[in-house]
Design a protein around this motif. Structure first.
Motif, PDB file in Angstrom:
ATOM      1  N   TYR A   1      -8.103   4.753  -1.680  1.00  0.00           N
ATOM      2  CA  TYR A   1      -8.724   5.640  -0.681  1.00  0.00           C
ATOM      3  C   TYR A   1      -7.733   6.722  -0.247  1.00  0.00           C
ATOM      4  O   TYR A   1      -8.071   7.915  -0.171  1.00  0.00           O
ATOM      5  CB  TYR A   1      -9.170   4.827   0.526  1.00  0.00           C
ATOM      6  N   LEU A   2      -6.488   6.318   0.040  1.00  0.00           N
ATOM      7  CA  LEU A   2      -5.483   7.278   0.504  1.00  0.00           C
ATOM      8  C   LEU A   2      -5.126   8.293  -0.581  1.00  0.00           C
ATOM      9  O   LEU A   2      -4.881   9.463  -0.288  1.00  0.00           O
ATOM     10  CB  LEU A   2      -4.232   6.528   0.963  1.00  0.00           C
ATOM     11  N   ILE A   3      -5.087   7.844  -1.836  1.00  0.00           N
ATOM     12  CA  ILE A   3      -4.850   8.780  -2.944  1.00  0.00           C
ATOM     13  C   ILE A   3      -5.975   9.810  -2.991  1.00  0.00           C
ATOM     14  O   ILE A   3      -5.742  11.017  -3.141  1.00  0.00           O
ATOM     15  CB  ILE A   3      -4.734   8.023  -4.279  1.00  0.00           C
TER      16      ILE A   3
ATOM     17  N   VAL B   1       0.842  -1.199   0.000  1.00  0.00           N
ATOM     18  CA  VAL B   1       0.000   0.000   0.000  1.00  0.00           C
ATOM     19  C   VAL B   1       0.878   1.251   0.000  1.00  0.00           C
ATOM     20  O   VAL B   1       0.613   2.217  -0.724  1.00  0.00           O
ATOM     21  CB  VAL B   1      -0.943  -0.009   1.222  1.00  0.00           C
ATOM     22  N   SER B   2       1.943   1.239   0.797  1.00  0.00           N
ATOM     23  CA  SER B   2       2.851   2.388   0.855  1.00  0.00           C
ATOM     24  C   SER B   2       3.514   2.637  -0.496  1.00  0.00           C
ATOM     25  O   SER B   2       3.667   3.787  -0.930  1.00  0.00           O
ATOM     26  CB  SER B   2       3.920   2.163   1.930  1.00  0.00           C
ATOM     27  N   VAL B   3       3.932   1.568  -1.160  1.00  0.00           N
ATOM     28  CA  VAL B   3       4.576   1.693  -2.467  1.00  0.00           C
ATOM     29  C   VAL B   3       3.580   2.246  -3.488  1.00  0.00           C
ATOM     30  O   VAL B   3       3.916   3.119  -4.307  1.00  0.00           O
ATOM     31  CB  VAL B   3       5.132   0.326  -2.920  1.00  0.00           C
ATOM     32  N   ALA B   4       2.337   1.759  -3.431  1.00  0.00           N
ATOM     33  CA  ALA B   4       1.318   2.264  -4.364  1.00  0.00           C
ATOM     34  C   ALA B   4       1.054   3.741  -4.131  1.00  0.00           C
ATOM     35  O   ALA B   4       0.939   4.524  -5.085  1.00  0.00           O
ATOM     36  CB  ALA B   4       0.033   1.449  -4.201  1.00  0.00           C
ATOM     37  N   LEU B   5       0.978   4.144  -2.861  1.00  0.00           N
ATOM     38  CA  LEU B   5       0.695   5.541  -2.548  1.00  0.00           C
ATOM     39  C   LEU B   5       1.890   6.434  -2.851  1.00  0.00           C
ATOM     40  O   LEU B   5       1.745   7.507  -3.446  1.00  0.00           O
ATOM     41  CB  LEU B   5       0.308   5.670  -1.069  1.00  0.00           C
TER      42      LEU B   5
ATOM     43  N   ASN C   1      -1.766   4.188 -12.880  1.00  0.00           N
ATOM     44  CA  ASN C   1      -1.386   5.038 -14.018  1.00  0.00           C
ATOM     45  C   ASN C   1      -2.508   6.007 -14.376  1.00  0.00           C
ATOM     46  O   ASN C   1      -2.260   7.163 -14.738  1.00  0.00           O
ATOM     47  CB  ASN C   1      -1.026   4.179 -15.237  1.00  0.00           C
ATOM     48  N   ARG C   2      -3.739   5.521 -14.276  1.00  0.00           N
ATOM     49  CA  ARG C   2      -4.877   6.391 -14.579  1.00  0.00           C
ATOM     50  C   ARG C   2      -4.988   7.539 -13.561  1.00  0.00           C
ATOM     51  O   ARG C   2      -5.468   8.628 -13.885  1.00  0.00           O
ATOM     52  CB  ARG C   2      -6.181   5.580 -14.578  1.00  0.00           C
ATOM     53  N   LEU C   3      -4.562   7.265 -12.326  1.00  0.00           N
ATOM     54  CA  LEU C   3      -4.704   8.262 -11.259  1.00  0.00           C
ATOM     55  C   LEU C   3      -3.450   9.103 -11.060  1.00  0.00           C
ATOM     56  O   LEU C   3      -3.471  10.061 -10.280  1.00  0.00           O
ATOM     57  CB  LEU C   3      -5.050   7.564  -9.936  1.00  0.00           C
ATOM     58  N   ARG C   4      -2.349   8.731 -11.741  1.00  0.00           N
ATOM     59  CA  ARG C   4      -1.093   9.446 -11.543  1.00  0.00           C
ATOM     60  C   ARG C   4      -1.239  10.912 -11.957  1.00  0.00           C
ATOM     61  O   ARG C   4      -1.692  11.231 -13.056  1.00  0.00           O
ATOM     62  CB  ARG C   4       0.027   8.792 -12.339  1.00  0.00           C
ATOM     63  N   GLY C   5      -0.849  11.801 -11.064  1.00  0.00           N
ATOM     64  CA  GLY C   5      -0.899  13.238 -11.353  1.00  0.00           C
ATOM     65  C   GLY C   5      -2.255  13.872 -11.138  1.00  0.00           C
ATOM     66  O   GLY C   5      -2.383  15.098 -11.228  1.00  0.00           O
TER      67      GLY C   5
ATOM     68  N   ALA D   1       4.752   8.270   2.796  1.00  0.00           N
ATOM     69  CA  ALA D   1       3.636   7.410   2.386  1.00  0.00           C
ATOM     70  C   ALA D   1       3.260   6.456   3.511  1.00  0.00           C
ATOM     71  O   ALA D   1       2.075   6.268   3.815  1.00  0.00           O
ATOM     72  CB  ALA D   1       4.012   6.632   1.122  1.00  0.00           C
ATOM     73  N   GLN D   2       4.273   5.850   4.133  1.00  0.00           N
ATOM     74  CA  GLN D   2       3.979   4.877   5.193  1.00  0.00           C
ATOM     75  C   GLN D   2       3.295   5.542   6.384  1.00  0.00           C
ATOM     76  O   GLN D   2       2.416   4.941   7.018  1.00  0.00           O
ATOM     77  CB  GLN D   2       5.260   4.180   5.646  1.00  0.00           C
ATOM     78  N   ALA D   3       3.673   6.778   6.689  1.00  0.00           N
ATOM     79  CA  ALA D   3       3.025   7.490   7.794  1.00  0.00           C
ATOM     80  C   ALA D   3       1.524   7.624   7.546  1.00  0.00           C
ATOM     81  O   ALA D   3       0.710   7.495   8.473  1.00  0.00           O
ATOM     82  CB  ALA D   3       3.659   8.865   7.972  1.00  0.00           C
TER      83      ALA D   3
END
Length: 588
Positions: free
Chosen positions: A361-363, A277-281, A405-409, A320-322
């Motif tokens: 959710y975090l994004i 999850v941290s890596v994704a965020l 990728n769709r949500l990047r940026g 991210a992990q925080a």
């Protein structure tokens, strides 16, 4: 001609040297690279094999090219600031040896501390896991760790044991000699020879990761997340400890009056799962393999390493992990699942779907600033969709990579929700509801995601329990602690009756469309009667409206109790699919 070369060299050690290199920090053995999964009996067998002079396998290390300025793993002062070799394979074995020879505790799979006490009988040369009887028996050394931890010589150790034993048992000269010989042999296990294969520092991370994935040591397969967790242990030990503490606390309900904890009724996460999850965020990546290089400070264009780049990337991971371990975020996300009709881990068919939904959710919360009341709805809808369709069942990393990728940026709340809605509507077409989903409900699996979505939809629609005035959602409350489940899955057409009618195929008998949730007393009362018998007996307990609503929300066709079984299954699957659709649409 191939230019492929052997990427490792052979190095011989004796055990005392291995332990010394661990002590000074030259070999990096994390406090626990992953929870210690060996039983004490397996550790006993390891020592028994070594004592008998049997081979017990090799170790695989990786030379660490990035050692300057890195934080040392573990606790306490080390001579070396960072290990020059990392453990790729043999970690459980080496942890066993280090724990016993140094008297260290280990963490079990539930992150509880465990002491490994291996007993030895000098008269017979036998090893056992220490128990109360062994601790009282003067013939046994109840914990062999004390032999090396005391710092005494083998002469003093032998002399002391014989003095204690002869005070209680009479020994012949031959017995004393045998005991002395066996104790010397045990003491000399420090000299046991090991072979290590050491992968060169120049080997590419992806090659090392491939080795990680290919190697299967003692049935415990290493994976990509293990590799990254090892990097955390080397370069950011505090972050690794935070992950483990979070996962440890998620397994135990907090005591009355204690501070909030990550405990929940959905998932007992492992560190590698929260790391994903941290890596994704932090990096917008679903695939872990590309993160090895990033976290070691490698420039993906020129292949050069940089300590500054590594520190910058770890700072991204720290931030991210925080957020991932923030208890407010964690519990708000889980409340979105409850709002979507999912009540506990028993309704979760895919932990990947849950974890990736948490990343999204975090994004939405941190990157796109979606108002919480809107975020709860869209994430509940997303999880319902991802679980129902098995979105992250096949090639989950690739699918998540595409979603990220769709949500990047994206930094706008409206755009965030529009992208998720587009992804959902592209798959949940009219044909999905009328054709694909009814076909998927043609199953006898007890953990089918379509079945869980059906129950979640019933929760959303406030469905009553079949033949009851109580609600399905109330009796699925995971906080209810009863001797018997409040709700039971009941065959609408009982198994014994169907078999009496000639239907022997359990896959047909146990179809999802033949099940409904009943209170257990009703389940017992119905017994093996066919619906044509028990339904008229129950009917007078309900008004016309109550009966009609109950049938509607349990997807029961009109006069179903009189239908042929095969016709009933076909008709009910279509109605169940419609209930799922209706439940999903309430989340808009």
């Amino acid at each position: 001609m191939s230019d492929m070369k052997t990427c490792f060299k052979r190095v011989d050690y004796d055990l005392s040297n291995l332990l010394h290199y661990l002590d000074i920090g030259d070999i990096g053995l994390p406090d626990i690279q992953r929870p210690f999964v060996w039983s004490n009996a397996k550790v006993r067998d390891l020592f028994d094999s070594m004592y008998r002079g049997f081979p017990v396998g090799y170790f695989l290390f990786w030379e660490n090219a990035q050692t300057n300025g890195a934080k040392q793993i573990g606790v306490g002062d080390k001579v070396h600031s960072a290990p020059s070799r990392l453990i790729v394979d043999g970690q459980q074995r080496l942890t066993s040896l280090y724990a016993v020879f140094r008297g260290k505790r280990v963490l079990d799979e539930d992150y509880r501390e465990r002491k490994i006490e291996i007993a030895f009988c000098p008269r017979t040369g036998a090893f056992e896991v220490a128990d109360a009887a062994i601790r009282r028996d003067p013939e046994w050394i109840p914990n062999i760790s004390e032999l090396w931890a005391s710092g005494n010589s083998s002469f003093k150790m032998v002399k002391g044991f014989l003095k204690t034993l002869t005070a209680k048992v009479e020994l012949s000269e031959e017995e004393e000699e045998l005991i002395s010989h066996n104790l010397d042999r045990l003491f000399d296990l420090q000299k046991y020879p090991f072979t290590a294969l050491e992968i060169a520092a120049t080997v590419d991370e992806e090659q090392v990761a491939d080795i990680f994935v290919r190697i299967n040591s003692e049935g415990v397969k290493l994976n990509q997340a293990d590799f990254i967790l090892t990097l955390l242990s080397v370069f950011w030990d505090a972050g690794r400890a935070e992950l483990e503490q979070f996962c440890r606390n998620s397994r135990q309900p907090p005591a009355l009056g204690s501070p909030p904890s990550p405990f929940n009724h959905f998932i007992e996460p492992d560190p590698d799962q929260m790391l994903r999850v941290s890596v994704a965020l932090g990096f917008s990546r679903g695939r872990l393999k590309s993160v090895y290089q990033v976290l070691r400070g490698k420039d993906l264009d020129n292949g050069e390493f940089s300590a500054d780049r590594r520190d910058a990337q770890f700072e991204v991971l720290r931030q991210a992990q925080a957020k991932v371990l923030d208890l407010t975020c964690w519990h708000q996300f889980l409340s979105a699942l409850v709002g979507a009709g999912y009540r506990s881990g028993e309704m979760i068919s895919s932990q990947n779907a849950l974890l990736y939904a948490y990343a999204i959710y975090l994004i939405g919360r941190t990157q796109c600033k979606v108002p919480e009341h809107q975020l709860q709805k869209v994430i509940g809808r997303w999880f319902f969709f991802a679980s129902l369709t098995g979105r992250y069942t096949s090639s989950p990393e690739s699918v998540m990579d595409g979603d990220l990728n769709r949500l990047r940026g994206v930094s706008d709340a409206a755009q965030f929700m529009a992208i998720l809605d587009e992804l959902m509507s592209s798959q949940l077409t009219g044909d999905f509801w009328t054709t694909t989903l009814p076909a998927a409900l043609n199953s006898s699996s007890a953990r089918n995601p379509e079945l869980f979505a059906y129950v979640a939809a019933q929760n959303r629609l406030n469905a009553p329990v079949l033949f009851s005035h109580k609600k399905v959602s109330d009796l699925l409350d995971p906080s209810l602690k009863t001797k018997k489940k409040a709700l039971e899955r009941h065959h609408l057409f009982p198994r014994a009756w169907l078999q009496g009618e000639g239907q022997e195929d359990l896959k047909v008998i146990n179809q999802m469309a033949n099940y409904a949730l009943l209170e257990w007393p009703d389940n017992i009362d119905i017994s093996d009667d066919p619906p044509a018998v028990y339904v008229p007996q129950i009917r007078p307990r309900f008004s016309e409206n109550e009966w009609a609503r109950m049938h509607e929300l349990h997807a029961l066709p009109d006069s179903w109790e009189c239908m042929a079984y095969d016709d009933f299954l076909v008709a009910r699957r279509k109605l169940m699919a419609d209930i799922v659709r209706r439940g999903f649409e309430t989340l808009r």
